[in-house]
Design a protein around this motif. Structure first.
Motif, PDB file in Angstrom:
ATOM      1  N   ALA A  28       0.856  -1.189   0.000  1.00 30.57           N
ATOM      2  CA  ALA A  28       0.000   0.000   0.000  1.00 30.57           C
ATOM      3  C   ALA A  28       0.892   1.238   0.000  1.00 30.57           C
ATOM      4  O   ALA A  28       1.124   1.844   1.047  1.00 30.57           O
ATOM      5  N   THR A 179      -5.396   4.375 -15.292  1.00 35.59           N
ATOM      6  CA  THR A 179      -5.219   3.261 -14.367  1.00 35.59           C
ATOM      7  C   THR A 179      -4.190   2.246 -14.841  1.00 35.59           C
ATOM      8  O   THR A 179      -3.920   1.278 -14.129  1.00 35.59           O
ATOM      9  N   SER A 180      -3.620   2.453 -16.018  1.00 32.28           N
ATOM     10  CA  SER A 180      -2.708   1.443 -16.564  1.00 32.28           C
ATOM     11  C   SER A 180      -1.245   1.786 -16.392  1.00 32.28           C
ATOM     12  O   SER A 180      -0.384   0.988 -16.760  1.00 32.28           O
ATOM     13  N   GLY A 182       0.161   2.498 -13.361  1.00 30.90           N
ATOM     14  CA  GLY A 182       0.500   2.404 -11.940  1.00 30.90           C
ATOM     15  C   GLY A 182       1.925   1.937 -11.702  1.00 30.90           C
ATOM     16  O   GLY A 182       2.619   2.440 -10.814  1.00 30.90           O
ATOM     17  N   VAL A 429      -6.631   2.550  -1.495  1.00 26.19           N
ATOM     18  CA  VAL A 429      -6.477   3.472  -2.617  1.00 26.19           C
ATOM     19  C   VAL A 429      -5.508   2.904  -3.655  1.00 26.19           C
ATOM     20  O   VAL A 429      -4.591   2.152  -3.330  1.00 26.19           O
ATOM     21  N   GLN A 430      -5.731   3.294  -4.879  1.00 31.96           N
ATOM     22  CA  GLN A 430      -4.873   2.917  -5.992  1.00 31.96           C
ATOM     23  C   GLN A 430      -4.242   4.190  -6.548  1.00 31.96           C
ATOM     24  O   GLN A 430      -4.911   4.988  -7.206  1.00 31.96           O
ATOM     25  N   ALA A 432      -2.967   5.717  -9.062  1.00 32.57           N
ATOM     26  CA  ALA A 432      -2.747   5.794 -10.504  1.00 32.57           C
ATOM     27  C   ALA A 432      -2.671   7.271 -10.885  1.00 32.57           C
ATOM     28  O   ALA A 432      -2.254   8.106 -10.086  1.00 32.57           O
ATOM     29  N   ARG A 436      -7.913   6.409  -7.169  1.00 32.66           N
ATOM     30  CA  ARG A 436      -9.033   5.496  -7.304  1.00 32.66           C
ATOM     31  C   ARG A 436      -9.011   4.440  -6.211  1.00 32.66           C
ATOM     32  O   ARG A 436      -8.015   4.279  -5.508  1.00 32.66           O
ATOM     33  N   SER A 437     -10.107   3.705  -6.123  1.00 32.89           N
ATOM     34  CA  SER A 437     -10.164   2.553  -5.225  1.00 32.89           C
ATOM     35  C   SER A 437      -9.592   1.330  -5.938  1.00 32.89           C
ATOM     36  O   SER A 437      -9.844   1.120  -7.132  1.00 32.89           O
ATOM     37  N   ARG A 438      -8.835   0.516  -5.199  1.00 33.33           N
ATOM     38  CA  ARG A 438      -8.327  -0.728  -5.777  1.00 33.33           C
ATOM     39  C   ARG A 438      -9.466  -1.708  -6.055  1.00 33.33           C
ATOM     40  O   ARG A 438      -9.350  -2.574  -6.916  1.00 33.33           O
ATOM     41  N   LYS A 439     -10.551  -1.580  -5.299  1.00 37.74           N
ATOM     42  CA  LYS A 439     -11.718  -2.439  -5.483  1.00 37.74           C
ATOM     43  C   LYS A 439     -12.813  -1.656  -6.189  1.00 37.74           C
ATOM     44  O   LYS A 439     -12.989  -0.458  -5.963  1.00 37.74           O
TER      45      LYS A 439
END
Length: 450
Positions: A28, A179-180, A182, A429-430, A432, A436-439
């Motif tokens: 994380a 999102t790609s 990361g 959190v993601q 990117a 965003r949310s990872r889920k």
């Protein structure tokens, strides 16, 4: 209005060794950086990643120096900026030779007064998008927020030039691109020639964006419209030497503005649904305000200023989940900041997500408390302790647009429905391109009983 007492001055740097950093990056990364900054209480932290050793800045005094006072020494360049440049090129959000010219052209189109003049049209467009929501079925919150916000922003950007099909593909393509990369953000020292997971999806999405925007630029050049839409304004613009902006420059600026006006808003609003699920008392108060203010009437320019609690909820949401979570900089001149000498060529990490979680400035920082932003009791804070839209010469142009788009969408949706979260939290959190949310956040919309 009370005045918040000053936090203790930050001391010179700490070092975060590689043995602690690597597990954090894998599990994380952003939550880990926030915890490191909280432990350091605003001290500068150097992240020891072999020869690549960026500095983490989180104290508002340091941010003020880097983002405003001496901003020309801390530029949007370097390793951390490379993944963003691959998508947005030399745009208004970058540090290339044309960014100041572009911002000068665009600034009048994003003032509070001008954006307010668009409220009626945006309200009508958002209502159309809300009418298409299907109650009683599971929906992807991010997809629906993106669909509705994109529709509202498209007319501001492109006028009536864009086809329904192109409007529909632009949002998903931008989301895929964001999102790609990361791995490119987590591993910024890896050269572009070395393939990483997500690269192929990124290139495909970028091509879709180009296939939509370039024909619109050519059409706008042919029409030579004097309309208020942004693409027309950019086509009319001239650089510092009186030349037209190139198609590539126009493409980069339009992609950047789309991100600032649509992508970041949709991403931010997606976080609201798990927040309301976890805080039913906030949800109940919000529903009551919307019902009282709007009654049987529409959500429009007249009602927006009266939705005060909704504004407080949105501001607190942006504190915990700022879409623009990272503001990397490269130091181009050796400088001392907070008692630490930072050599030219060094990388600096600045993250609103991190600064918004400092205990010295935000009591119980992980708790969701809209009352922090109650205009009657709000404490006076440093300008640089709350910066969801950035700060300094590069402050986001889209902030006024957000505070019209977001309340129109949220109040309009909650007049019709009560959201019921389907996905179980927590939602890590993601980091990117946006936060965003990872889920996937899924929910069911239940019609409001009249």
């Amino acid at each position: 209005m009370s005045v918040e007492t000053s936090a203790r001055p930050a001391r010179p740097q700490r070092n975060l060794p590689l043995r602690r950093l690597l597990p954090m990056v894998v599990r994380a990364p952003l939550e880990g950086l926030a915890e490191v900054a909280r432990e350091a209480r605003g001290e500068i932290v150097r992240l020891d990643v072999g020869p690549f050793r960026p500095y983490l800045l989180s104290h508002p005094d340091h941010l003020q120096q880097a983002l405003r006072g001496d901003w020309t020494s801390y530029l949007r360049k370097g390793m951390f900026w490379k993944p963003i440049e691959r998508l947005l090129g030399d745009s208004v959000i970058g540090e290339g030779p044309g960014w100041a010219d572009s911002r000068k052209v665009l600034q009048p189109l994003f003032t509070s007064r001008y954006v307010s003049s668009l409220t009626a049209d945006m309200a009508a467009t958002i209502d159309e998008g809300l009418d298409e929501l299907t109650p009683g079925v599971t929906i992807d919150a991010m997809e629906e927020m993106n669909r509705i916000v994109t529709r509202a922003v498209i007319s501001v950007l492109f006028g009536d030039r864009i086809s329904p099909r192109d409007a529909e593909v632009l949002g998903p393509a931008y989301a895929t691109a964001n999102t790609s990369f990361g791995f490119r953000i987590a591993l910024p020292f890896v050269p572009d020639r070395v393939p990483l997971p997500g690269d192929r999806k990124f290139m495909g999405a970028r091509q879709v964006i180009d296939d939509v925007i370039y024909p619109l630029i050519r059409q706008a050049r042919t029409e030579k419209s004097d309309g208020p839409d942004i693409i027309s304004a950019l086509v009319r613009a001239r650089d510092g030497e009186g030349r037209e902006l190139t198609d590539v420059k126009l493409r980069d600026d339009l992609a950047s503005i789309y991100g600032a006006a649509a992508e970041t808003t949709a991403v931010a609003l997606t976080w609201l649904w798990p927040i309301l699920h976890d805080h039913p008392e906030v949800a109940a108060k919000l529903y009551a305000e919307i019902d009282e203010v709007t009654g049987d009437g529409p959500v429009d320019a007249r009602t927006l200023p009266k939705l005060r609690y909704l504004t407080m909820v949105l501001r607190e949401m942006l504190r915990l989940y700022p879409s623009g979570w990272a503001m990397p900089r490269m130091v181009v001149r050796t400088r001392e900041i907070g008692g630490v000498t930072i050599r030219a060529g060094s990388q600096v990490l600045i993250s609103p997500y991190v600064t918004h979680r400092l205990d010295d400035f935000w009591p119980d920082p992980l708790a969701f408390r809209p009352e922090r932003f109650d205009p009657h009791t709000e404490q006076r804070r440093s300008r640089y302790v709350y910066l969801p839209f950035g700060a300094g010469p590069h402050q986001c142009l889209g902030q006024h647009l957000f505070y019209i788009e977001a309340p129109l969408l949220i109040a309009g949706l909650l007049k019709r429905f009560r959201p019921e979260l389907v996905t179980e939290g927590p939602f890590p959190v993601q980091p990117a391109g946006t936060l965003r949310s990872r889920k996937k956040i899924e929910m069911i919309l239940r019609p409001v009983k009249k």
